[in-house]
Design a protein around this motif. Structure first.
Motif, PDB file in Angstrom:
ATOM      1  N   GLU A 127       3.517   3.898   6.206  1.00 45.75           N
ATOM      2  CA  GLU A 127       4.708   3.234   6.729  1.00 45.75           C
ATOM      3  C   GLU A 127       4.365   2.603   8.072  1.00 45.75           C
ATOM      4  O   GLU A 127       3.581   3.149   8.852  1.00 45.75           O
ATOM      5  N   THR A 187       0.839  -1.202   0.000  1.00 40.83           N
ATOM      6  CA  THR A 187       0.000   0.000   0.000  1.00 40.83           C
ATOM      7  C   THR A 187       0.871   1.247   0.000  1.00 40.83           C
ATOM      8  O   THR A 187       1.643   1.468   0.940  1.00 40.83           O
ATOM      9  N   PRO A 188       0.787   2.091  -1.036  1.00 38.33           N
ATOM     10  CA  PRO A 188       1.594   3.325  -1.064  1.00 38.33           C
ATOM     11  C   PRO A 188       1.084   4.352  -0.066  1.00 38.33           C
ATOM     12  O   PRO A 188      -0.094   4.372   0.288  1.00 38.33           O
ATOM     13  N   GLY A 189       2.011   5.210   0.376  1.00 33.38           N
ATOM     14  CA  GLY A 189       1.634   6.330   1.235  1.00 33.38           C
ATOM     15  C   GLY A 189       1.521   6.004   2.708  1.00 33.38           C
ATOM     16  O   GLY A 189       1.082   6.854   3.495  1.00 33.38           O
TER      17      GLY A 189
END
Length: 237
Positions: free
Chosen positions: A28, A24-26
């Protein structure tokens, strides 16, 4: 980037969320906690945007943990127990994922979280920027920091100006009034005369020909009257 914390006592559940976050990007992953008490220590020391929180855990349940937090992060409940959904939403959780859940359902929850968290960040940053905006004026060979809301009026005198401040007296700046007029925030200041710029918020009274500010009555010049009343109308429609 949204910083996440997983709070779940099941290693398999932790592994699934970790794997989903990696795809999943964006976002952490800050870390994982096996129980709510560990998570409490993390939240006391570090900023976390989003919790993935299990309900049934040893020592303290997930919902019990949320109740102890004064300002909890946005929270997505991950649980095998459907019956706690109402109580979860009463605690303002962002979403409620029933185990086992698909990656598609996980992404729906993440997108909801992104939208809310990013909107909150933008709003906070905007408010901070507007609350105490400032600039520097060069005076007596020094650059002096002045908040715009400190300025009462600016008096032009040939090649220099006197900046009248609310509490700190007068600051003499070797600058032309016309130049300052172009650099000051136009929604906060108005030129009313060839010799005066005033802070709109500091006006005590005003009429057709004059304004009263800081106990001083100043004339409104014909050249500046239309622009001044246009700004007043914008402030007080």
């Amino acid at each position: 980037m949204i910083r996440c914390l997983i709070v779940d006592d099941e290693p398999i559940a932790q592994k699934i969320i970790k794997g989903y976050l990696e795809d999943t990007p964006g976002v952490e992953l800050y870390g994982t906690c096996d129980n709510a008490l560990e998570a409490m220590e993390v939240l006391e020391k570090h900023h976390i945007d989003l919790l993935f929180l299990d309900i049934e855990m040893p020592k303290l349940s997930g919902l019990g943990f949320l109740k102890t937090l004064k300002n909890p992060p946005e929270t997505i409940i991950t649980t095998a127990y459907r019956e706690f959904a109402v109580e979860g939403f009463e605690l303002s959780v962002l979403d409620y994922l029933l185990k086992p859940y698909s990656f598609e359902r996980f992404l729906m929850a993440i997108n909801k979280a992104k939208k809310k968290i990013e909107s909150a960040h933008q709003s906070k940053n905007s408010n901070i920027a507007q609350e105490r905006a400032y600039t520097y004026f060069k005076s007596d060979r020094k650059n002096v920091k002045v908040h715009y809301d400190e300025i009462v009026m600016i008096e032009g005198l040939s090649n220099y100006v006197k900046i009248h401040l609310e509490e700190n007296g007068v600051l003499v700046v070797y600058e032309r009034l016309a130049h300052l007029e172009k650099t000051l925030p136009p929604d906060k200041f108005a030129r009313i005369h060839k010799s005066y710029i005033i802070a709109l918020e500091k006006i005590k009274t005003y009429g057709i020909d004059s304004v009263e500010i800081a106990g001083t009555e100043l004339s409104i010049g014909n050249t500046y009257r239309e622009q001044f009343f246009s700004k007043i109308k914008t402030l007080h429609p």
